[in-house]
Write a protein that holds these residues in place. Sequence first.
Motif, PDB file in Angstrom:
ATOM      1  N   ASN A 135       0.866  -1.184   0.000  1.00  0.00           N
ATOM      2  CA  ASN A 135       0.000   0.000   0.000  1.00  0.00           C
ATOM      3  C   ASN A 135       0.896   1.226   0.000  1.00  0.00           C
ATOM      4  O   ASN A 135       2.113   1.128  -0.232  1.00  0.00           O
ATOM      5  CB  ASN A 135      -0.948  -0.020   1.203  1.00  0.00           C
ATOM      6  CG  ASN A 135      -0.230   0.325   2.491  1.00  0.00           C
ATOM      7  OD1 ASN A 135       0.968   0.082   2.637  1.00  0.00           O
ATOM      8  ND2 ASN A 135      -0.958   0.874   3.446  1.00  0.00           N
ATOM      9  N   ASN A 136       0.339   2.389   0.281  1.00  0.00           N
ATOM     10  CA  ASN A 136       1.160   3.606   0.218  1.00  0.00           C
ATOM     11  C   ASN A 136       2.251   3.615   1.282  1.00  0.00           C
ATOM     12  O   ASN A 136       3.353   4.120   1.054  1.00  0.00           O
ATOM     13  CB  ASN A 136       0.270   4.850   0.365  1.00  0.00           C
ATOM     14  CG  ASN A 136      -0.586   4.816   1.608  1.00  0.00           C
ATOM     15  OD1 ASN A 136      -1.495   3.994   1.715  1.00  0.00           O
ATOM     16  ND2 ASN A 136      -0.327   5.701   2.555  1.00  0.00           N
ATOM     17  N   ASP A 137       1.971   3.047   2.462  1.00  0.00           N
ATOM     18  CA  ASP A 137       3.003   2.996   3.513  1.00  0.00           C
ATOM     19  C   ASP A 137       4.206   2.184   3.062  1.00  0.00           C
ATOM     20  O   ASP A 137       5.367   2.604   3.207  1.00  0.00           O
ATOM     21  CB  ASP A 137       2.425   2.364   4.792  1.00  0.00           C
ATOM     22  CG  ASP A 137       1.416   3.266   5.476  1.00  0.00           C
ATOM     23  OD1 ASP A 137       1.473   4.486   5.257  1.00  0.00           O
ATOM     24  OD2 ASP A 137       0.568   2.761   6.219  1.00  0.00           O
ATOM     25  N   ILE A 138       3.927   0.995   2.536  1.00  0.00           N
ATOM     26  CA  ILE A 138       5.017   0.101   2.129  1.00  0.00           C
ATOM     27  C   ILE A 138       5.744   0.661   0.903  1.00  0.00           C
ATOM     28  O   ILE A 138       6.983   0.571   0.807  1.00  0.00           O
ATOM     29  CB  ILE A 138       4.452  -1.295   1.843  1.00  0.00           C
ATOM     30  CG1 ILE A 138       3.785  -1.847   3.108  1.00  0.00           C
ATOM     31  CG2 ILE A 138       5.535  -2.245   1.359  1.00  0.00           C
ATOM     32  CD1 ILE A 138       2.864  -3.015   2.860  1.00  0.00           C
ATOM     33  N   ALA A 139       5.002   1.237  -0.021  1.00  0.00           N
ATOM     34  CA  ALA A 139       5.638   1.844  -1.189  1.00  0.00           C
ATOM     35  C   ALA A 139       6.576   2.970  -0.761  1.00  0.00           C
ATOM     36  O   ALA A 139       7.663   3.145  -1.342  1.00  0.00           O
ATOM     37  CB  ALA A 139       4.571   2.372  -2.142  1.00  0.00           C
ATOM     38  N   TYR A 140       6.182   3.734   0.252  1.00  0.00           N
ATOM     39  CA  TYR A 140       7.023   4.811   0.773  1.00  0.00           C
ATOM     40  C   TYR A 140       8.340   4.246   1.303  1.00  0.00           C
ATOM     41  O   TYR A 140       9.424   4.803   1.039  1.00  0.00           O
ATOM     42  CB  TYR A 140       6.248   5.529   1.877  1.00  0.00           C
ATOM     43  CG  TYR A 140       6.905   6.760   2.451  1.00  0.00           C
ATOM     44  CD1 TYR A 140       6.985   7.939   1.722  1.00  0.00           C
ATOM     45  CD2 TYR A 140       7.414   6.750   3.739  1.00  0.00           C
ATOM     46  CE1 TYR A 140       7.563   9.076   2.263  1.00  0.00           C
ATOM     47  CE2 TYR A 140       7.994   7.883   4.292  1.00  0.00           C
ATOM     48  CZ  TYR A 140       8.066   9.050   3.548  1.00  0.00           C
ATOM     49  OH  TYR A 140       8.642  10.171   4.093  1.00  0.00           O
ATOM     50  N   GLN A 141       8.270   3.114   2.014  1.00  0.00           N
ATOM     51  CA  GLN A 141       9.496   2.496   2.528  1.00  0.00           C
ATOM     52  C   GLN A 141      10.325   1.877   1.401  1.00  0.00           C
ATOM     53  O   GLN A 141      11.564   1.884   1.455  1.00  0.00           O
ATOM     54  CB  GLN A 141       9.132   1.440   3.577  1.00  0.00           C
ATOM     55  CG  GLN A 141       8.547   2.037   4.856  1.00  0.00           C
ATOM     56  CD  GLN A 141       8.064   0.976   5.824  1.00  0.00           C
ATOM     57  OE1 GLN A 141       7.023   0.366   5.620  1.00  0.00           O
ATOM     58  NE2 GLN A 141       8.814   0.760   6.888  1.00  0.00           N
ATOM     59  N   ALA A 142       9.648   1.354   0.368  1.00  0.00           N
ATOM     60  CA  ALA A 142      10.385   0.800  -0.767  1.00  0.00           C
ATOM     61  C   ALA A 142      11.161   1.887  -1.502  1.00  0.00           C
ATOM     62  O   ALA A 142      12.300   1.669  -1.946  1.00  0.00           O
ATOM     63  CB  ALA A 142       9.410   0.098  -1.718  1.00  0.00           C
ATOM     64  N   LEU A 143      10.568   3.058  -1.641  1.00  0.00           N
ATOM     65  CA  LEU A 143      11.270   4.173  -2.279  1.00  0.00           C
ATOM     66  C   LEU A 143      12.487   4.592  -1.461  1.00  0.00           C
ATOM     67  O   LEU A 143      13.529   4.956  -2.021  1.00  0.00           O
ATOM     68  CB  LEU A 143      10.307   5.347  -2.451  1.00  0.00           C
ATOM     69  CG  LEU A 143       9.142   5.124  -3.437  1.00  0.00           C
ATOM     70  CD1 LEU A 143       8.186   6.314  -3.411  1.00  0.00           C
ATOM     71  CD2 LEU A 143       9.670   4.900  -4.850  1.00  0.00           C
ATOM     72  N   SER A 185       3.032  20.605   4.274  1.00  0.00           N
ATOM     73  CA  SER A 185       2.981  20.712   2.814  1.00  0.00           C
ATOM     74  C   SER A 185       1.716  20.091   2.227  1.00  0.00           C
ATOM     75  O   SER A 185       1.437  20.273   1.046  1.00  0.00           O
ATOM     76  CB  SER A 185       4.208  20.025   2.205  1.00  0.00           C
ATOM     77  OG  SER A 185       4.151  18.627   2.405  1.00  0.00           O
ATOM     78  N   GLY A 186       0.995  19.324   3.021  1.00  0.00           N
ATOM     79  CA  GLY A 186      -0.196  18.644   2.520  1.00  0.00           C
ATOM     80  C   GLY A 186       0.095  17.310   1.870  1.00  0.00           C
ATOM     81  O   GLY A 186      -0.828  16.563   1.540  1.00  0.00           O
ATOM     82  N   ALA A 187       1.371  16.995   1.683  1.00  0.00           N
ATOM     83  CA  ALA A 187       1.741  15.713   1.080  1.00  0.00           C
ATOM     84  C   ALA A 187       1.676  14.604   2.130  1.00  0.00           C
ATOM     85  O   ALA A 187       1.728  14.857   3.332  1.00  0.00           O
ATOM     86  CB  ALA A 187       3.146  15.793   0.487  1.00  0.00           C
ATOM     87  N   MET A 188       1.566  13.363   1.649  1.00  0.00           N
ATOM     88  CA  MET A 188       1.553  12.238   2.575  1.00  0.00           C
ATOM     89  C   MET A 188       2.852  12.181   3.364  1.00  0.00           C
ATOM     90  O   MET A 188       3.939  12.393   2.799  1.00  0.00           O
ATOM     91  CB  MET A 188       1.347  10.921   1.824  1.00  0.00           C
ATOM     92  CG  MET A 188      -0.057  10.733   1.272  1.00  0.00           C
ATOM     93  SD  MET A 188      -0.371   9.022   0.770  1.00  0.00           S
ATOM     94  CE  MET A 188       0.899   8.805  -0.466  1.00  0.00           C
ATOM     95  N   TYR A 189       2.728  11.932   4.649  1.00  0.00           N
ATOM     96  CA  TYR A 189       3.855  11.768   5.568  1.00  0.00           C
ATOM     97  C   TYR A 189       4.626  13.057   5.815  1.00  0.00           C
ATOM     98  O   TYR A 189       5.685  13.034   6.445  1.00  0.00           O
ATOM     99  CB  TYR A 189       4.833  10.684   5.078  1.00  0.00           C
ATOM    100  CG  TYR A 189       4.151   9.418   4.644  1.00  0.00           C
ATOM    101  CD1 TYR A 189       3.533   8.588   5.569  1.00  0.00           C
ATOM    102  CD2 TYR A 189       4.096   9.062   3.297  1.00  0.00           C
ATOM    103  CE1 TYR A 189       2.887   7.427   5.164  1.00  0.00           C
ATOM    104  CE2 TYR A 189       3.452   7.899   2.883  1.00  0.00           C
ATOM    105  CZ  TYR A 189       2.847   7.096   3.823  1.00  0.00           C
ATOM    106  OH  TYR A 189       2.209   5.957   3.425  1.00  0.00           O
ATOM    107  N   SER A 190       4.111  14.173   5.335  1.00  0.00           N
ATOM    108  CA  SER A 190       4.807  15.435   5.621  1.00  0.00           C
ATOM    109  C   SER A 190       4.588  15.788   7.091  1.00  0.00           C
ATOM    110  O   SER A 190       3.493  15.611   7.632  1.00  0.00           O
ATOM    111  CB  SER A 190       4.276  16.553   4.723  1.00  0.00           C
ATOM    112  OG  SER A 190       2.890  16.762   4.941  1.00  0.00           O
TER     113      SER A 190
END
Length: 640
Positions: free
Chosen positions: A188-196, A450-455
Amino acid sequence: MGGISYLVDVGLSNLLVYGLFGFPAVLHDSPLKAKIISTIASIIVAWLGNKFLTYEDRSSGSNVRGFVMFVVVNLIGMLVVLAPLGVTWYLLGLHDRLSYNLSTNVIGIALGMVFRFYAYRTWVFRDAPQKEVVVTDVADDLAGRGEPVGAAFARVSARRGAWRWFLALVWTALATALTVVYWPGRANNDIAYQALQAQGRIPFTDWHPPIMSALWQLLLGFTGQLGTLLALQVGLYCLAGWLLCVLVLRRTGSRVASLLPLAGLLAPWSLSQLGILWKDTQMAVAFLVAAGLIFLILPRAPRTLWLLVPVAVLLVYGTGVRKNAVAAVLALACAIAWQLARCVARARGARRLPRPRLVGAAAVAGVLALLLGTTAAVGAAVDAAHRVQRTGQSSQIMLDDVLFSVPREELAAAGLPPEFVAHAQRARTQCEAMGERWDAYWNCWGRGESGAMYSPLSDSDQRAIAQAWRGHVLPHPLRYCAYRAHVFDYYLFTSRLEYWPSGKTKDADAAGLHAALPGAEHGIEAYVQATAGTLGFFFKPWFWAVAGIGALVMTARRRGFRFEVWVLSCSALCYIAAYFFIAPANHFRYTYWPALAITAAWMLLASGPTTRLVRRSREGERGVREGRVASGTVSGSAAD
């Protein structure tokens, strides 16, 4: 009884899918769910009939063990029955009544009946054991059979060793199959964030524990494959299953009983989170392997203390990858301390150490301090090596407490910055309109600066949140507990995301986690989703809390595996209880460790009664080696 249960199965499944005599077809679009319901009904009918009529002269062991074995056999049989239906309905697209009944009620049930008939006679309703025979000399008894004593016990040991290798092959094949099906892992977005982060495409942050991204980057550097983290996750899961099977085999000597952990870890709730790279799944598989290694430590074999090295590595990783894992580690730390105390006492030639309570408390404190200290040190090293950016993620939980436990009037008069107060009042109104008084950062606050995810939240907002939390949440514990009880109730009695939908691949694709075999997991997905839809309580935290308490109660009557059941159940219950303070949502992944741990505990309980037979066998073996039998009695199955 087979015919009666067959009629129940066929009649109920057709009633649910096609309706009858004016009864609506309530599951017309869900034939697998209908078949699962009808199969469960037929299982209950078959159990009662076989137990008290067909096989009344045979033994199934204790009622608990017999019923568990019966359910395990029928769950496997249900998969056999469902396989032809899945092929005709989903692969061939044949939805007519004839194809439905031919695939499931003729071919599927025929295959299932053959399997069940063999399994009932072989494993569930076995021949009643013969009465115990008084033997004054086991060596003479074995010699009377024409087999030397040493050869007999060597044969038994070799048989069990071969069975361990067979179990290893089964688990290896299963690990390979699951890895191929899910490669390179769902996200999901959490895991994709860690993959990046692992790929170096974005900087490391502490929003998610960076130790997982650091390990992923290390594996990626060695292999060049993003899927290696999935392979590690599935490998640890199957290693834990093999360790539990070996533990049962060692304690019971029963090859059938040693298959119970395999059945438990193939349950739908056990498989549900395995293909997605949640940090919760990483923690759960690490802790399960650690628990299995702890249980295999033997006081009479000091070399087994070396198992504590991988145990420490796994517990440090599991604690580092999930911030609230400390609650689950406590019981495992107690288990390590207990095993160390047993080894020291045996080395000193004593049954137990002097002042055991004081020594035990000190040992637990020492082990826990060592684990947490090592986790903190490893975390600091990762932060320094990867220049981890701070996000103030803990403010997310404090924000919920401030918004939803502090009255609006009190918050307005708290002397906080006007911009913050106005933002808080708007966010609270929006969240309450959505019916979600939790997870405000995502639901209604508008995320970070910033309004971005995890900001991260702005520095001024973080200071205001901390000030409001210290001044208006901490001084009112009853009000705070009332709000947290409301959120915990939502977490405890509901669940969602029991299985990450296979069609949701947008975030995974963006991170380079493209499914190698799209659609390969559809069978597992249907298996999990059908269970969640019909037997949803298996995915609710309250069920696992009750099951954990029930396992602890059962240990009062069953001595076999008491230590292991206490460790697993207490770890799971503490983990569930700790969510009272931090529960952000009702995703099943938050309950994955309790589900795995308590499933393993009940599988051990189910195999517990056979431990008595092994104890008698070991007494007989000891008597043979000493040239006598102290007790003078050996069960008819003691030679095995």
